[in-house]
Design an enzyme around this catalytic site. Structure first.
Site, PDB file in Angstrom:
ATOM      1  CG  HIS A 153      -1.953  -0.935   1.192  1.00  0.00           C
ATOM      2  ND1 HIS A 153      -2.114  -1.871   0.894  1.00  0.00           N
ATOM      3  CD2 HIS A 153      -3.700  -0.696   0.876  1.00  0.00           C
ATOM      4  CE1 HIS A 153      -3.144  -2.715   0.707  1.00  0.00           C
ATOM      5  NE2 HIS A 153      -4.066  -1.170   0.812  1.00  0.00           N
ATOM      6  NE  ARG A 155     -13.722  -0.306  -1.041  1.00  0.00           N
ATOM      7  CZ  ARG A 155     -13.144  -0.623   0.039  1.00  0.00           C
ATOM      8  NH1 ARG A 155     -12.048  -0.671  -0.053  1.00  0.00           N
ATOM      9  NH2 ARG A 155     -13.884  -1.777   0.408  1.00  0.00           N
ATOM     10  CB  SER A 176     -10.877   0.297   4.085  1.00  0.00           C
ATOM     11  OG  SER A 176     -11.046   1.175   5.287  1.00  0.00           O
ATOM     12  CG  ASP A 231      -6.854  -4.775   1.636  1.00  0.00           C
ATOM     13  OD1 ASP A 231      -5.818  -3.874   1.762  1.00  0.00           O
ATOM     14  OD2 ASP A 231      -8.211  -5.325   1.287  1.00  0.00           O
ATOM     15  NE  ARG A 273      -8.856   2.940   5.169  1.00  0.00           N
ATOM     16  CZ  ARG A 273      -8.824   3.898   3.846  1.00  0.00           C
ATOM     17  NH1 ARG A 273      -9.270   5.659   4.271  1.00  0.00           N
ATOM     18  NH2 ARG A 273      -8.945   3.073   2.453  1.00  0.00           N
TER      19      ARG A 273
HETATM   20  C1  MIC Z   1      -8.882  -0.062   0.489  1.00  0.00           C
HETATM   21  O1  MIC Z   1      -8.905  -0.334  -0.472  1.00  0.00           O
HETATM   22  O2  MIC Z   1      -9.847   0.873   0.879  1.00  0.00           O
HETATM   23  C2  MIC Z   1      -8.036  -0.205   1.216  1.00  0.00           C
HETATM   24  C3  MIC Z   1      -6.624   0.430   1.512  1.00  0.00           C
HETATM   25  O3  MIC Z   1      -6.794  -1.492   0.879  1.00  0.00           O
HETATM   26  C4  MIC Z   1      -8.413  -0.672   2.536  1.00  0.00           C
HETATM   27  C5  MIC Z   1      -6.734  -1.136   3.431  1.00  0.00           C
HETATM   28  C6  MIC Z   1      -6.550  -0.095   3.858  1.00  0.00           C
HETATM   29  O4  MIC Z   1      -7.311   1.331   4.741  1.00  0.00           O
HETATM   30  O5  MIC Z   1      -5.335  -0.094   4.745  1.00  0.00           O
HETATM   31  C7  MIC Z   1      -9.498  -2.438   2.897  1.00  0.00           C
HETATM   32  O6  MIC Z   1      -9.414  -1.911   1.580  1.00  0.00           O
HETATM   33  O7  MIC Z   1      -9.232  -2.604   3.130  1.00  0.00           O
HETATM   34 FE1  SF4 Z   2      -5.058  -1.943  -2.503  1.00  0.00          FE
HETATM   35 FE2  SF4 Z   2      -7.289  -1.673  -1.471  1.00  0.00          FE
HETATM   36 FE3  SF4 Z   2      -7.029  -0.681  -3.655  1.00  0.00          FE
HETATM   37 FE4  SF4 Z   2      -6.972  -3.491  -3.478  1.00  0.00          FE
HETATM   38  S1  SF4 Z   2      -8.423  -2.151  -3.041  1.00  0.00           S
HETATM   39  S2  SF4 Z   2      -5.363  -1.890  -4.640  1.00  0.00           S
HETATM   40  S3  SF4 Z   2      -6.074  -2.937  -1.610  1.00  0.00           S
HETATM   41  S4  SF4 Z   2      -5.890   0.050  -2.191  1.00  0.00           S
END
Ligand code: MIC
Ligand code: SF4
Length: 645
Positions: A65, A379, A538, A119, A540
């Site tokens: 990340h 997303r 996410s 994740d 997180r």
């Molecule tokens: C995301 O796609 O939003 C992330 C970044 O991968 C998160 C994890 C994070 O915030 O570190 C997720 O999908 O859980």
């Molecule tokens: Fe990385 Fe989350 Fe994006 Fe997947 S959705 S590429 S795990 S930041």
């Protein structure tokens, strides 16, 4: 009555509770994965639990990340993760080796096993027939220590695919179509289980695109059977011995059935600012495009980049478009270098990024003001790209590559059938696990590296009987964890909770953090008021941890998303739901709030009465908490609870 694949795997792993949808169950976790942005906290918590070696069959720590290393923070975190992995028996996938979900699918996924990942896109593993679930880092830390993972026994939705996709339509369009049916809310505690003739034409990476983005519907996970196609993929990864046949019983019982005719699916697009805003691309054909980003854990497999490379062959990126491509793994990167696709991309003028999340999490590649950014990721929340005024459109690699050369949206179905690239899976992938470092043979000799950015994991205090405080913010529906805890340029503070807390709700209310800290310092509780589907997106846990650090004691919402609700409990914050959704109107920002008799209400299973002292009205709140979760809340969070057990 026959069983679904989901319940067959759950049954094999059940350690607590009864397999009845709606009840809390505890399951054994075979494998875990973490990534760096959630991993540092997860390992700090694992260390705090105090177990000398992980107890799972396999645990892998990925760095994917935060790889920009602007300043010392990322590099320090990477070193911490590497040394902690060596000491505690965890495999370490070095930065540059690829995105956790893509690499895990290629090298470690196994049908029939359980995988818990810090994740939300961990369900990618469902493409191979794993029960793969996303969770907060603390839940993953507990699972690494051999503890059960607790979840609500899900309802299972059977998605029956029939027919075959037309040329120029691909797996991304299937999941976008399903999102248009299910939307991004109202699917908590459900599993999407795929079956039907239609799955026979989908390779494992294509299935993984579907299970990956299933996360956007809010379901617990998605899963495909493990069949001959799965065996072929594993064989090509030199892991045929990991194969296991897995299918639902012929008379399996499902809670809901959705039939999808692949023949009828059209190329789709999710419009800004929600993955659920899906329309057919033909509705926006001709709209000008400023940026195209191909990659992310949804669409960065060899198959996807083969398609993109073939479309770019002998073409040039449109002068008004900036095109960037990030291969999902080093395996993919190396293979597109050898099969010529990489040179087509370079010759076309694509900017080649490292194998990492990068643009997807707003780490670089922020589009220009008010840009139209076309991405193959999952997303498109407002501001996630790093530019609040930009609109992100989610599409397939086919549609993205066509937009890059045309400078506008093109309906892939308008292309000639015979021009569709033939992206068959190779007989054999290129195998080189040289960037995966094995745990140390002599763990006692490993010294853990801790840079100045790494602190102690903060803990909450025990829940009292009375809370007296202020509603410090009121937000609307579908507030994502990106709204609560921005990532992008703030990512480097993930290990520094005090600093990261300064950015809670940054884009929603820039004064929230300082106001909340002031209320906390006056020994008052901070409350958040929210609408439907609070905490989308996410896993997180920082979206609970940092508010906890700012003194947040309860969130009053119309409804919560699964992972975030669990994270709130894990950090001792009460997730309370309005008994009557209209009562949302009865609390405004700044209102003084009091909750009394909390412990006795929780103990007796009674609803909680929230008294709005400013408006002098009582509001009834319900909660969906198991006895175990109540104990966690009383202890002030899962870390305290686990230490005391
Ligand atoms: C995301 O796609 O939003 C992330 C970044 O991968 C998160 C994890 C994070 O915030 O570190 C997720 O999908 O859980
Ligand atoms: Fe990385 Fe989350 Fe994006 Fe997947 S959705 S590429 S795990 S930041």
């Amino acid at each position: 009555m026959g069983k679904s694949i989901t319940y067959k795997i759950l049954e094999k792993h059940l350690v607590k509770g009864k397999l009845i949808p709606g009840g809390e169950i505890g399951i054994k976790i075979d494998q875990t994965l973490t990534q760096d942005a959630t991993g540092t906290m997860a390992y700090l918590q694992f260390e705090a639990i105090g177990i000398p070696r992980v107890k799972t069959e396999l645990s892998v720590s990925y760095v994917d990340h935060n790889t920009l290393q602007e300043g010392f923070e990322n590099a320090d975190d990477h070193k911490y993760l590497q040394t902690v992995a060596a000491k505690y028996g965890i495999k370490f996938s070095r930065p540059g080796n690829g995105i956790c979900h893509q690499v895990h699918l290629e090298r470690f996924s196994r049908p029939g096993k359980t995988l818990l990942g810090s994740d939300s896109h961990t369900p990618t593993g469902g493409g191979i027939g794993m029960l793969a679930i996303g969770a907060g880092g603390l839940d993953v830390a507990v699972a690494m220590g051999g503890g059960a993972f607790y979840l609500t026994a899900p309802e299972v939705i059977n998605v029956r695919l029939c027919g075959k996709l037309r040329k120029w339509v691909s797996a991304k369009d299937i999941i976008l179509d399903i999102l248009s049916i299910l939307s991004t809310k109202g699917n908590v505690n459900k599993v999407l289980e795929y079956s039907g003739e239609g799955i026979k034409s989908l390779s494992v990476p294509e299935r993984a695109t579907i299970t990956n983005m299933g996360a956007e519907t809010g379901v617990t996970t998605s899963i495909f059977p493990s069949d001959e196609i799965t065996r072929r993929f594993l064989k090509a990864q030199e892991r045929e011995s990991d194969w296991l046949e897995l299918s639902a019983d012929g008379n399996a019982e499902y809670d809901q059935i959705i039939e999808v005719d692949l023949e009828k699916i059209e190329p789709m697009v999710a419009l800004p600012h929600s993955p659920g805003n899906v329309v057919a691309i033909k509705e926006i054909v001709g709209r000008k495009v400023d940026q195209v980003e191909i990659g992310s854990c949804t669409n960065s497999s060899l198959r996807d980049l083969y398609i993109a490379g073939s479309i770019l062959k002998n073409k040039k990126v449109h002068p008004d478009v900036s095109l960037a491509i990030a291969p999902g793994s080093r395996q993919v990167f190396s293979m597109i270098a050898k099969n010529g696709m990489l040179s087509y991309m370079i010759d076309a003028g694509a900017r080649i990024m490292e194998s990492a999340c990068g643009f997807c999490i707003g780490s670089g590649q922020a589009p220009r003001t008010q840009a139209v950014s076309v991405r193959t990721s999952n997303r498109n929340f407002e501001g996630r790209s790093g530019t609040k005024s930009a609109g992100v459109y989610l599409v397939s690699p086919e549609a993205a590559a066509l937009a890059a050369v045309s400078g506008e949206f093109v309906d892939p179905l308008s292309m000639k059938e015979e021009d569709y690239p033939k992206a068959d899976l190779p007989e054999k992938f290129e195998i080189d696990d040289g960037m995966i470092i094995l745990p140390a043979d002599n763990p006692d000799k490993v010294e853990i590296f801790r840079g100045p950015n790494i602190g102690e994991p903060p803990r909450n205090s025990r829940l009292g009987d009375k809370l007296d405080g202020i509603a410090a913010i009121k937000v609307g529906d579908k507030i994502t964890t990106d709204h609560i805890m921005p990532a992008g340029s703030r990512l480097k503070f993930r290990s520094n909770i005090k600093k990261y807390s300064e950015f809670v709700f940054e884009e929603v209310d820039a004064n929230f953090a300082s106001n909340a800290a002031r209320i906390r310092d006056e020994n008052k509780a901070v409350f958040i008021v929210a609408g439907e589907s609070y905490g989308q997106g996410s896993s997180r846990e920082h979206a609970a941890l940092c508010p906890m650090n700012l003194g947040v004691k309860a969130v009053f919402a119309k409804s919560f998303e699964r992972i975030h609700a669990a994270n709130l409990v894990n950090f001792g914050i009460l997730p309370l739901t309005f008994m009557n959704p209209h009562d949302y109107e009865k609390i405004e920002k700044g209102d003084r709030i009091e909750i009394s008799n909390m412990l006795s209400s929780l103990n007796n299973g009674k609803n909680i009465i929230v008294f709005n002292k400013t408006k002098k009205i009582e509001i009834e709140m319900k909660y969906f908490l198991s006895a175990r979760q109540k104990d966690i809340l009383k202890a002030g969070g899962l870390l305290n609870f686990t230490k005391n057990c």
